[in-house]
Enzyme design. Structure first.
Site, mmCIF file in Angstrom:
data_model
loop_
_atom_site.group_PDB
_atom_site.id
_atom_site.type_symbol
_atom_site.label_atom_id
_atom_site.label_comp_id
_atom_site.label_asym_id
_atom_site.label_seq_id
_atom_site.Cartn_x
_atom_site.Cartn_y
_atom_site.Cartn_z
ATOM 1 N N GLY A 257 0.799 -1.225 0.000
ATOM 2 C CA GLY A 257 0.000 0.000 0.000
ATOM 3 C C GLY A 257 0.836 1.281 0.000
ATOM 4 O O GLY A 257 1.898 1.360 -0.624
ATOM 5 N N ASP B 130 4.467 -5.140 15.571
ATOM 6 C CA ASP B 130 3.105 -4.620 15.709
ATOM 7 C C ASP B 130 3.229 -3.252 16.384
ATOM 8 O O ASP B 130 3.689 -3.170 17.527
ATOM 9 C CB ASP B 130 2.302 -5.606 16.579
ATOM 10 C CG ASP B 130 0.903 -5.103 16.900
ATOM 11 O OD1 ASP B 130 0.565 -3.951 16.540
ATOM 12 O OD2 ASP B 130 0.146 -5.871 17.526
ATOM 13 N N TYR C 70 -12.626 5.638 13.638
ATOM 14 C CA TYR C 70 -11.434 5.822 12.776
ATOM 15 C C TYR C 70 -11.115 7.311 12.682
ATOM 16 O O TYR C 70 -9.959 7.735 12.833
ATOM 17 C CB TYR C 70 -11.732 5.237 11.403
ATOM 18 C CG TYR C 70 -10.648 5.440 10.356
ATOM 19 C CD1 TYR C 70 -9.535 4.600 10.298
ATOM 20 C CD2 TYR C 70 -10.748 6.461 9.407
ATOM 21 C CE1 TYR C 70 -8.556 4.779 9.322
ATOM 22 C CE2 TYR C 70 -9.769 6.643 8.433
ATOM 23 C CZ TYR C 70 -8.679 5.802 8.389
ATOM 24 O OH TYR C 70 -7.710 5.979 7.422
ATOM 25 N N LYS D 279 -7.693 9.444 13.961
ATOM 26 C CA LYS D 279 -6.853 10.290 13.104
ATOM 27 C C LYS D 279 -6.801 11.723 13.644
ATOM 28 O O LYS D 279 -5.774 12.393 13.539
ATOM 29 C CB LYS D 279 -7.367 10.253 11.655
ATOM 30 C CG LYS D 279 -7.296 8.858 11.010
ATOM 31 C CD LYS D 279 -5.854 8.379 10.843
ATOM 32 C CE LYS D 279 -5.746 7.091 10.042
ATOM 33 N NZ LYS D 279 -4.364 6.659 9.788
HETATM 34 N N1 LIG Z 1 -6.491 3.513 1.728
HETATM 35 C C1 LIG Z 1 -7.136 4.594 2.083
HETATM 36 O O1 LIG Z 1 -8.236 4.878 1.577
HETATM 37 C C2 LIG Z 1 -6.526 5.536 3.063
HETATM 38 C C3 LIG Z 1 -5.547 5.159 3.941
HETATM 39 N N2 LIG Z 1 -5.065 6.063 4.852
HETATM 40 C C4 LIG Z 1 -4.058 5.670 5.818
HETATM 41 O O2 LIG Z 1 -2.889 5.282 5.150
HETATM 42 C C5 LIG Z 1 -2.168 4.350 5.934
HETATM 43 C C6 LIG Z 1 -1.767 3.167 5.073
HETATM 44 O O3 LIG Z 1 -2.950 2.542 4.622
HETATM 45 P P1 LIG Z 1 -3.050 1.712 3.255
HETATM 46 O O4 LIG Z 1 -1.739 1.624 2.609
HETATM 47 O O5 LIG Z 1 -4.192 2.209 2.508
HETATM 48 O O6 LIG Z 1 -3.482 0.315 3.878
HETATM 49 P P2 LIG Z 1 -2.985 -1.171 3.633
HETATM 50 O O7 LIG Z 1 -3.903 -2.004 4.426
HETATM 51 O O8 LIG Z 1 -2.816 -1.436 2.193
HETATM 52 O O9 LIG Z 1 -1.516 -1.184 4.284
HETATM 53 C C7 LIG Z 1 -1.337 -1.023 5.658
HETATM 54 C C8 LIG Z 1 -0.103 -1.783 6.090
HETATM 55 O O10 LIG Z 1 0.028 -1.586 7.512
HETATM 56 C C9 LIG Z 1 0.246 -2.847 8.120
HETATM 57 N N3 LIG Z 1 -0.247 -2.835 9.494
HETATM 58 C C10 LIG Z 1 -1.535 -2.860 9.910
HETATM 59 N N4 LIG Z 1 -1.591 -2.891 11.250
HETATM 60 C C11 LIG Z 1 -0.316 -2.873 11.687
HETATM 61 C C12 LIG Z 1 0.278 -2.919 12.967
HETATM 62 N N5 LIG Z 1 -0.467 -2.987 14.077
HETATM 63 N N6 LIG Z 1 1.615 -2.868 13.068
HETATM 64 C C13 LIG Z 1 2.392 -2.806 11.940
HETATM 65 N N7 LIG Z 1 1.885 -2.808 10.709
HETATM 66 C C14 LIG Z 1 0.560 -2.834 10.574
HETATM 67 C C15 LIG Z 1 -0.500 -3.833 7.260
HETATM 68 O O11 LIG Z 1 -0.048 -5.175 7.439
HETATM 69 C C16 LIG Z 1 -0.230 -3.282 5.864
HETATM 70 O O12 LIG Z 1 0.957 -3.809 5.310
HETATM 71 C C17 LIG Z 1 -3.078 4.008 7.125
HETATM 72 O O13 LIG Z 1 -2.670 4.732 8.255
HETATM 73 C C18 LIG Z 1 -4.430 4.474 6.647
HETATM 74 O O14 LIG Z 1 -5.280 4.819 7.737
HETATM 75 C C19 LIG Z 1 -5.473 7.359 4.862
HETATM 76 C C20 LIG Z 1 -6.414 7.785 3.996
HETATM 77 C C21 LIG Z 1 -7.048 6.912 3.044
HETATM 78 C C1 LIG Z 2 -15.300 0.673 -0.139
HETATM 79 C C2 LIG Z 2 -15.466 1.595 1.023
HETATM 80 C C3 LIG Z 2 -14.299 2.480 1.183
HETATM 81 C C4 LIG Z 2 -14.391 3.336 2.391
HETATM 82 C C5 LIG Z 2 -13.268 4.253 2.490
HETATM 83 C C6 LIG Z 2 -12.109 3.507 2.877
HETATM 84 C C7 LIG Z 2 -11.049 4.009 3.436
HETATM 85 C C8 LIG Z 2 -10.884 5.405 3.652
HETATM 86 C C9 LIG Z 2 -9.953 5.779 4.512
HETATM 87 C C10 LIG Z 2 -9.707 7.153 4.751
HETATM 88 O O1 LIG Z 2 -8.877 7.462 5.598
HETATM 89 C C11 LIG Z 2 -10.457 8.176 3.973
HETATM 90 C C12 LIG Z 2 -10.811 9.293 4.832
HETATM 91 C C13 LIG Z 2 -11.759 10.148 4.610
HETATM 92 C C14 LIG Z 2 -12.640 10.124 3.475
HETATM 93 C C15 LIG Z 2 -14.030 10.207 3.927
HETATM 94 C C16 LIG Z 2 -14.767 11.241 3.784
HETATM 95 C C17 LIG Z 2 -14.297 12.455 3.144
HETATM 96 C C18 LIG Z 2 -15.288 12.958 2.195
HETATM 97 C C19 LIG Z 2 -14.690 14.172 1.583
HETATM 98 C C20 LIG Z 2 -15.191 14.402 0.221
HETATM 99 O O2 LIG Z 2 -14.619 13.861 -0.737
HETATM 100 O O3 LIG Z 2 -16.150 15.160 0.084
#
Ligand SMILES: NC(=O)C1=CN([C@@H]2O[C@H](COP(=O)(O)OP(=O)(O)OC[C@H]3O[C@@H](n4cnc5c(N)ncnc54)[C@H](O)[C@@H]3O)[C@@H](O)[C@H]2O)C=CC1
Ligand SMILES: CCCCC/C=C\C=C\C(=O)C/C=C\C/C=C\CCCC(=O)O
Length: 272
Positions: free
Chosen positions: A16, A64, A151, A155
Site C-alpha cells: 500500500g 506490531d 477511525y 486520526k
Molecule cells: N487507503 C485509504 O483509503 C486511506 C488510507 N489512509 C491511511 O494510510 C495508511 C496506510 O494505509 P493503506 O496503505 O491504505 O493500507 P494497507 O492495508 O494497504 O496497508 C497497511 C499496512 O500496515 C500494516 N499494518 C496494519 N496494522 C499494523 C500494525 N499494528 N503494526 C504494523 N503494521 C501494521 C499492514 O499489514 C499493511 O501492510 C493508514 O494509516 C491508513 O489509515 C489514509 C487515507 C485513506
Molecule cells: C469501499 C469503502 C471504502 C471506504 C473508504 C475507505 C477508506 C478510507 C480511509 C480514509 O482514511 C479516507 C478518509 C476520509 C474520506 C471520507 C470522507 C471524506 C469525504 C470528503 C469528500 O470527498 O467530500
C-alpha cells in the site's frame, strides 16, 4: 532536503501507501528499514525492493505498532543498523469499526508512541541530530465522517498531537520538523471491506469509486512535504478536488511554523 543517504524508519511498509513511500525514498538514495505486522508480505516486499535497489539499502523487521516493546525494538534495530534515524514515518493503520479499541491502539496510540520514540532519539537538545517525523493520517482527521466515527477520532488524535509538538516554542531547539499527509480514499487493499467494517458500506463504495486517489498521488504529496525544509506542521490534504490536483493547507500559524500556503496556487475547496 537532499534525501540521498538519509536513514529512514517507516511503519506498515509491506504494501500500500507505506510501500509506495519506501520506493520513492529509495529511488532518491535514502536507506529504509520498514516494519509490518505481516511477516509474509513484509519479507516478500523486502526481497523485491532489495532486487531493485540493494540489499544494504532496504530491510524489513516484523513489529506490531500497537505493542510498545515491539515498536521500540524495531526502531532501535534501525538505529543500530544505520547509526541513527533521520526520518521517521508513521504509516501503519487499520479501518474496522467492529474492533474500534484495537483500531485506536494501532492508529492513535501506535502513531503517537512512534512519534515519541523518534522524537527522543532525534532531539538536538538531548544529544540527537534533529530530523523529520512524518505521518500518514487521513482526510478523516481534518473533518468528520459518519461512515467511521472511531477511525476519524483516531486520526484527529494524531493531528492534535503532531501539531502540538510542531508549534512548541522549543521546536527550534528540538530540531525536529513535523508533517501529516491527509488523503481521501486511496486505491489500496484497505478499500476491500466487509459489511459492518464501516457504516453504509454500499453508499461509501459509490463515493469511493468517483473520489479515490492513487498511491502515487499520496507519494507525490509526501515527497513534497518531506523535502521542504521550510515546512513544519503542515497538513497536506490529498484529494480529487480541483481536477485531481492535491492542495495543501497549513493550519499552524505560530512562530517557527511555515505560513499557510496553497500548492500550485489552487484555492482550497470552498474558498474563492
Ligand atoms: N487507503 C485509504 O483509503 C486511506 C488510507 N489512509 C491511511 O494510510 C495508511 C496506510 O494505509 P493503506 O496503505 O491504505 O493500507 P494497507 O492495508 O494497504 O496497508 C497497511 C499496512 O500496515 C500494516 N499494518 C496494519 N496494522 C499494523 C500494525 N499494528 N503494526 C504494523 N503494521 C501494521 C499492514 O499489514 C499493511 O501492510 C493508514 O494509516 C491508513 O489509515 C489514509 C487515507 C485513506
Ligand atoms: C469501499 C469503502 C471504502 C471506504 C473508504 C475507505 C477508506 C478510507 C480511509 C480514509 O482514511 C479516507 C478518509 C476520509 C474520506 C471520507 C470522507 C471524506 C469525504 C470528503 C469528500 O470527498 O467530500
Amino acid at each position: 532536503m537532499n534525501l540521498s543517504g538519509k536513514r529512514v524508519f517507516l511503519t506498515g511498509g509491506a504494501r500500500g501507501i507505506g510501500r509506495g513511500i519506501s520506493e520513492a525514498l529509495l529511488s532518491k538514495g535514502a536507506m529504509v528499514m520498514f516494519c509490518d505486522i505481516n511477516p509474509g508480505t513484509g519479507k516478500q516486499t523486502e526481497e523485491e525492493l532489495q532486487k531493485q535497489y540493494s540489499s544494504d539499502s532496504v530491510s524489513f523487521i516484523k513489529a506490531d505498532v500497537a505493542d510498545s516493546q515491539q515498536l521500540k525494538a524495531a526502531f532501535e534495530a534501525a538505529v543500530t543498523k544505520f547509526g541513527a534515524v533521520d526520518i521517521h514515518i508513521n504509516n501503519a493503520g487499520i479501518l474496522d469499526q467492529r474492533i474500534w479499541e484495537r483500531m485506536f491502539a494501532v492508529n492513535a496510540i501506535g502513531t503517537i508512541r512512534g512519534c515519541q520514540i523518534a522524537l527522543e532519539h532525534m532531539r538536538r537538545d538531548k544529544g540527537g541530530h534533529g530530523g523529520v517525523i512524518m505521518n500518514v493520517v487521513s482526510m478523516g482527521g481534518l473533518g468528520s465522517s459518519y461512515w467511521f466515527p472511531a477511525y476519524t477520532a483516531s486520526k484527529h488524535a494524531v493531528i492534535g498531537f503532531v501539531n502540538s509538538w510542531a508549534e512548541s516554542p522549543y521546536q527550534p531547539q528540538h530540531g525536529v520538523r513535523w508533517g501529516c499527509v491527509c488523503p481521501v480514499s486511496v486505491d489500496t487493499e484497505m478499500l476491500n471491506m466487509e459489511e459492518n467494517q464501516i457504516y453504509d458500506l454500499s453508499e461509501n463504495q459509490k463515493h469511493t469509486a468517483t473520489h479515490k486517489v492513487q498511491i502515487s498521488d499520496v507519494v507525490d504529496a509526501f515527497m513534497k512535504l518531506v523535502q521542504d525544509e521550510n515546512s513544519n506542521g503542515a497538513l497536506m490534504e490529498v484529494s480529487r478536488e480541483n481536477n485531481g490536483v492535491y492542495c495543501r493547507r497549513q493550519l499552524v500559524y505560530m512562530n517557527n511554523v511555515s505560513p499557510p500556503c496553497f500548492m500550485d496556487n489552487l484555492p482550497f475547496p470552498g474558498q474563492t
